[in-house]
Design a protein around this motif. Structure first.
Motif, short mmCIF file in Angstrom:
data_model
loop_
_atom_site.label_atom_id
_atom_site.label_comp_id
_atom_site.label_asym_id
_atom_site.label_seq_id
_atom_site.Cartn_x
_atom_site.Cartn_y
_atom_site.Cartn_z
N ASN A 1 2.04 17.42 0.34
CA ASN A 1 3.44 17.60 -0.04
C ASN A 1 3.78 17.07 -1.42
O ASN A 1 4.65 17.61 -2.10
N TYR A 2 3.12 15.99 -1.83
CA TYR A 2 3.53 15.35 -3.08
C TYR A 2 2.41 15.25 -4.11
O TYR A 2 2.64 14.91 -5.25
N GLY A 3 1.18 15.52 -3.67
CA GLY A 3 0.05 15.43 -4.59
C GLY A 3 -0.57 14.04 -4.64
O GLY A 3 0.04 13.05 -4.23
N GLU A 4 -1.77 13.99 -5.16
CA GLU A 4 -2.51 12.72 -5.20
C GLU A 4 -1.85 11.66 -6.10
O GLU A 4 -1.79 10.50 -5.71
N PRO A 5 -1.33 12.04 -7.29
CA PRO A 5 -0.73 11.01 -8.15
C PRO A 5 0.40 10.24 -7.45
O PRO A 5 0.50 9.02 -7.59
N TYR A 6 1.23 10.95 -6.70
CA TYR A 6 2.32 10.32 -5.96
C TYR A 6 1.75 9.31 -4.95
O TYR A 6 2.22 8.18 -4.85
N PHE A 7 0.72 9.75 -4.23
CA PHE A 7 0.06 8.87 -3.27
C PHE A 7 -0.51 7.63 -3.97
O PHE A 7 -0.35 6.51 -3.50
N ARG A 8 -1.16 7.83 -5.11
CA ARG A 8 -1.78 6.71 -5.84
C ARG A 8 -0.72 5.72 -6.33
O ARG A 8 -0.97 4.52 -6.37
N ASP A 9 0.47 6.22 -6.71
CA ASP A 9 1.57 5.34 -7.12
C ASP A 9 2.02 4.47 -5.95
O ASP A 9 2.25 3.27 -6.10
N MET A 10 2.17 5.09 -4.79
CA MET A 10 2.56 4.35 -3.59
C MET A 10 1.51 3.30 -3.27
O MET A 10 1.83 2.17 -2.89
N GLU A 11 0.25 3.69 -3.43
CA GLU A 11 -0.86 2.80 -3.12
C GLU A 11 -0.81 1.54 -4.00
O GLU A 11 -0.97 0.42 -3.51
N SER A 12 -0.58 1.72 -5.29
CA SER A 12 -0.49 0.59 -6.22
C SER A 12 0.65 -0.35 -5.86
O SER A 12 0.50 -1.57 -5.85
N ALA A 13 1.81 0.25 -5.56
CA ALA A 13 2.99 -0.55 -5.21
C ALA A 13 2.73 -1.35 -3.93
O ALA A 13 3.04 -2.54 -3.85
N MET A 14 2.16 -0.70 -2.95
CA MET A 14 1.89 -1.32 -1.65
C MET A 14 0.85 -2.42 -1.79
O MET A 14 0.95 -3.48 -1.17
N LEU A 15 -0.13 -2.20 -2.64
CA LEU A 15 -1.21 -3.15 -2.87
C LEU A 15 -0.64 -4.50 -3.33
O LEU A 15 -0.97 -5.54 -2.77
N SER A 16 0.22 -4.46 -4.34
CA SER A 16 0.83 -5.70 -4.85
C SER A 16 1.61 -6.39 -3.75
O SER A 16 1.55 -7.60 -3.59
N ARG A 17 2.36 -5.59 -3.01
CA ARG A 17 3.27 -6.15 -2.01
C ARG A 17 2.53 -6.88 -0.89
O ARG A 17 2.88 -8.00 -0.55
N VAL A 18 1.51 -6.24 -0.33
CA VAL A 18 0.87 -6.82 0.86
C VAL A 18 0.04 -8.06 0.54
O VAL A 18 -0.23 -8.87 1.42
N LEU A 19 -0.35 -8.23 -0.72
CA LEU A 19 -1.19 -9.38 -1.07
C LEU A 19 -0.36 -10.62 -1.43
O LEU A 19 -0.90 -11.71 -1.58
N GLN A 20 0.95 -10.45 -1.56
CA GLN A 20 1.83 -11.55 -1.98
C GLN A 20 1.72 -12.78 -1.07
O GLN A 20 1.70 -13.90 -1.55
N GLU A 21 1.67 -12.54 0.24
CA GLU A 21 1.76 -13.65 1.18
C GLU A 21 0.48 -14.48 1.28
O GLU A 21 0.52 -15.65 1.63
N GLY A 22 -0.67 -13.86 1.00
CA GLY A 22 -1.93 -14.55 1.19
C GLY A 22 -2.35 -14.55 2.65
O GLY A 22 -1.59 -14.13 3.53
N GLY A 23 -3.57 -14.99 2.92
CA GLY A 23 -4.09 -15.02 4.28
C GLY A 23 -4.29 -13.65 4.87
O GLY A 23 -4.13 -13.43 6.07
N VAL A 24 -4.67 -12.72 4.00
CA VAL A 24 -4.80 -11.34 4.42
C VAL A 24 -6.23 -10.83 4.21
O VAL A 24 -6.86 -11.14 3.21
N VAL A 25 -6.73 -10.10 5.20
CA VAL A 25 -7.92 -9.27 4.99
C VAL A 25 -7.37 -7.87 4.77
O VAL A 25 -6.71 -7.32 5.65
N LEU A 26 -7.62 -7.31 3.60
CA LEU A 26 -7.07 -5.99 3.27
C LEU A 26 -8.16 -4.94 3.22
O LEU A 26 -9.11 -5.05 2.45
N ALA A 27 -8.02 -3.95 4.08
CA ALA A 27 -8.91 -2.79 4.03
C ALA A 27 -8.22 -1.74 3.17
O ALA A 27 -7.12 -1.29 3.49
N THR A 28 -8.84 -1.37 2.05
CA THR A 28 -8.22 -0.41 1.13
C THR A 28 -8.78 0.98 1.38
O THR A 28 -9.83 1.14 2.00
N GLY A 29 -8.08 2.01 0.89
CA GLY A 29 -8.61 3.36 0.93
C GLY A 29 -9.73 3.49 -0.09
O GLY A 29 -9.77 2.73 -1.06
#
Length: 170
Positions: A54-82
Motif C-alpha cells: 500500500n505504501y511502498g518500501e521507503p514508507y515502511f523503512r521510515d516507520m522502522e527507523s522511528a520505531m527502532l529509536s523508540r523501543v530502545l529508549q527504555e533499555g533491558g530489551v532484546v530486539l529482534a529486527t527485520g
C-alpha cells in the motif's frame, strides 16, 4: 559495556533465527523481547506485506527507523529486527549507540528450511531460493558492523542464547 545501553539487538537475514533466538535470549537475560516487525504491524494496524503493497518500501523503512529509536529508549530489551533494518546508515548508528549488536548468520539451506515459501515475507515472492541467493550476496557485508557474529546453523535457540550471553557478559 560502559556508555552502552543494556539492550541486545539481533540483526541478520530473514530465517537466521532472530525471533526464536531472541525469545530464548530474553528469557535467559531477564530482558523484554521486542520484535520490531511486530511492533510496526501493531502501530500500522496492518501486516508488513500490506504496508509494502500500500505504501511502498521507503514508507515502511521510515516507520522502522522511528520505531527502532523508540523501543530502545527504555533499555533491558532484546530486539529482534527485520532482515533489512540494517540497510540504513541511520539505523546502524542507532543500534550501535543504543545497544550491543549481534549478527546471526546461517547457510542458505538452513534459511530456506526455516522460511520456506512463507507468504508473509514480501521479499521472497517468486522463488525463495533464487531471491535468497541474491539477497545473501547483496547483503554480504550489511551485518559487518555488529559487535559479534554468530552462526546459527545446526544450533538450538537455547544453545545460541547461552553463547550470545557469554559474549555479552564476557
Amino acid at each position: 559495556m560502559s556508555g552502552m545501553r543494556n539492550n541486545i539487538i539481533l540483526v541478520g537475514m530473514m530465517g537466521t533465527g532472530k525471533s526464536t533466538v531472541g525469545a530464548a535470549l530474553a528469557e535467559k537475560a531477564g530482558y523484554r523481547l521486542i520484535d520490531l516487525d511486530q511492533q510496526i504491524e501493531e502501530e500500522a494496524k496492518c501486516t508488513i506485506p500490506e504496508l509494502f503493497a500500500n505504501y511502498g518500501e521507503p514508507y515502511f523503512r521510515d516507520m522502522e527507523s522511528a520505531m527502532l529509536s523508540r523501543v530502545l529508549q527504555e533499555g533491558g530489551v532484546v530486539l529482534a529486527t527485520g532482515g533489512g533494518a540494517v540497510l540504513r546508515e541511520e539505523n546502524r548508528s542507532i543500534m550501535l549507540e543504543q545497544g550491543w549488536v549481534v549478527a546471526l548468520t546461517a547457510d542458505l539451506e538452513s534459511i530456506l528450511k526455516r522460511v520456506g515459501e512463507d507468504p508473509g515475507r514480501p521479499l521472497l515472492a517468486g522463488g525463495a531460493k533464487e531471491r535468497l541467493t541474491v539477497l545473501l550476496e547483496e547483503r554480504k557485508h550489511a551485518y559487518d558492523f555488529a559487535h559479534v557474529k554468530i552462526d546459527t546453523t545446526g544450533k538450538t535457540p537455547d544453545v545460541l542464547a547461552s553463547e550470545i550471553l557469554m559474549h555479552y557478559r564476557g
